[in-house]
Design an enzyme around this catalytic site. Sequence first.
Site, PDB file in Angstrom:
ATOM      1  N   GLU A 175       5.638  -6.346  -2.020  1.00 38.49           N
ATOM      2  CA  GLU A 175       5.673  -7.413  -1.179  1.00 38.49           C
ATOM      3  C   GLU A 175       5.319  -8.566  -2.020  1.00 38.49           C
ATOM      4  OE1 GLU A 175       3.577  -6.545   2.345  1.00 38.49           O
ATOM      5  OE2 GLU A 175       5.033  -5.041   3.080  1.00 38.49           O
ATOM      6  N   GLU A 208       8.913   1.009   3.086  1.00 32.80           N
ATOM      7  CA  GLU A 208       7.789   0.889   4.000  1.00 32.80           C
ATOM      8  C   GLU A 208       8.412   0.860   5.421  1.00 32.80           C
ATOM      9  OE1 GLU A 208       4.166  -1.342   3.584  1.00 32.80           O
ATOM     10  OE2 GLU A 208       4.241  -1.361   1.401  1.00 32.80           O
TER      11      GLU A 208
HETATM   12  O1  AHR Z   1       1.133   0.083   4.726  1.00 30.46           O
HETATM   13  C1  AHR Z   1       0.174  -0.911   4.827  1.00 30.46           C
HETATM   14  C2  AHR Z   1       0.604  -2.347   4.311  1.00 30.46           C
HETATM   15  O2  AHR Z   1       1.560  -2.748   4.651  1.00 30.46           O
HETATM   16  C3  AHR Z   1       1.130  -2.103   2.715  1.00 30.46           C
HETATM   17  O3  AHR Z   1      -0.211  -2.093   1.979  1.00 30.46           O
HETATM   18  C4  AHR Z   1       1.748  -3.355   2.407  1.00 30.46           C
HETATM   19  O4  AHR Z   1       2.576  -3.261   1.528  1.00 30.46           O
HETATM   20  C5  AHR Z   1       2.236  -3.564   3.757  1.00 30.46           C
HETATM   21  O5  AHR Z   1       2.235  -4.990   4.241  1.00 30.46           O
END
Ligand code: AHR
Length: 499
Positions: free
Chosen positions: A172, A291
């Site tokens: 990110e 994610e």
């Molecule tokens: O999964 C939780 C958080 O969400 C992670 O650390 C990050 O990559 C995202 O914003």
Amino acid sequence: MKASTRISQTQQISRIDRRIYGSFIEHMGRAVYEGIYQPNHETSDENGFRQDVLKLVQELSVPIVRYPGGNFLSGYRWEDGIGPKENRPQRLDLAWQSVETNEVGLHEYMHWAQKCGTEVNMAVNLGTRGIDAARNLVEYCNFEGGTYWSDLRKQNGDEKPFAIKTWCLGNEMDGDWQIGHKTAEEYGRLAEETAKAMKWVDDSIELVVCGSSSSTRPTFVDWELTVLDHTYEYVDYLSLHQYYDNKTDNLAEFLAKSEDMDRFIKSVIAICDTMKAKKRSDKTMMLSFDEWNVWYHSNEETAAQKPWTVAPHILEDIYNFEDALLVGSMLITLLKNSDRVKIACLAQLVNVIAPIMTEKNGTAWKQTIFYPYQQASLYGHGQALTTKVDVATYDTNQFKNVPYLDSIAILNDEKNELVIFSVNKHRCEEIVFTVDSDLGLASVIEATEMADYDPKAVNGPNQELVDPRDSLERIVIDGGRVTINTKPLSWNMTRISLN
Ligand code: AHR
């Protein structure tokens, strides 16, 4: 209400890459400490890993687990987690305002993953670190021996290389919450040079470059174009991240959010193909949705309330039945796009926005979202087939023409089996779903449904009441047609043997 579709072997989307059922363990909250690892727990093995948790991870049949972050990654020194444990430093983790003991590091995690039977999707820190730390880590993990880093691995107990295939170039990096956040130009250049060096160490690895951290980021699209302009020839996947919530408590709208996920994927594909054309490249960029989940029941402030502790209770969302339905629809969406989405990671795996929860002095238990994820991961293998379903639609404030039924059919050609996953999003109507097929339907092997629950129903320790139930009597095969009677608000799995 009725729904119908026709499926045939000739309508293939793609062979499904098993890594589409991946997950994620970050050094944050109680994912590692009190999650997968807790030396004083009654089920723990000689290395301190909880066997009750390991058993549930194995039940999920997770093919790949991304590690070690997440936001944590961007301040992490991987060298802190190797060598004798008593020499490892305690560090402040700025991302989650916690203390990292480094009791679990690279070797411990790799051994745990091997026991689980899962691959590791390793991430390198491009927040506070860069090319040197990344290429050293590849050498440490994947080089046979005879060099400083590969010999250090041997000295630390692992003679054979870990042979890690899939690697993420940071996390990110578009977000200002990230330590070492960068502009697209800054990140693109760094990712390009890091990718080159990592592949020069081991040209068999595959690399994932960071896309946007959600489709709502103001820099979405421009970020991807700039980053890909730098890295297109050196990387194999572009990442996507997305979490959904039901903060407005509008169930119809919430369940429609898989439409947004589909739109996001399609937009990223268009961006990748624009860059392919610009580069006159033969290579097609694949996607890593590394994610995805529902996330909103907990709130992040809990982290700040108790800063600088080890394993704080943060992001411990307790999922309800409606969350399981959306997770089911998101899985279907990933599979519908499996020609381009090759890797996906349910974020996360244990305690932190996770399908598996643990009690410090008690059991490990399954959240509602455990089940659709498990069934997809166990049975969703082979060729994804196009399933254009003819069904009524609904409108919400945000979405138009949302089908009441989401579905994907998968031909498992090794087992000669057809698997159909479907979600009925209607609050009160059954949907009679007819599937016509030339595949030679023989008999139903197994049929289950998650249905009849209050949308807000949850599971808890020793209370896994929201789970799939047998629904065999609701399936009828008649020649080349199978009819699946789906209940209102239901997740359904049907497995059919083929002639
Ligand atoms: O999964 C939780 C958080 O969400 C992670 O650390 C990050 O990559 C995202 O914003």
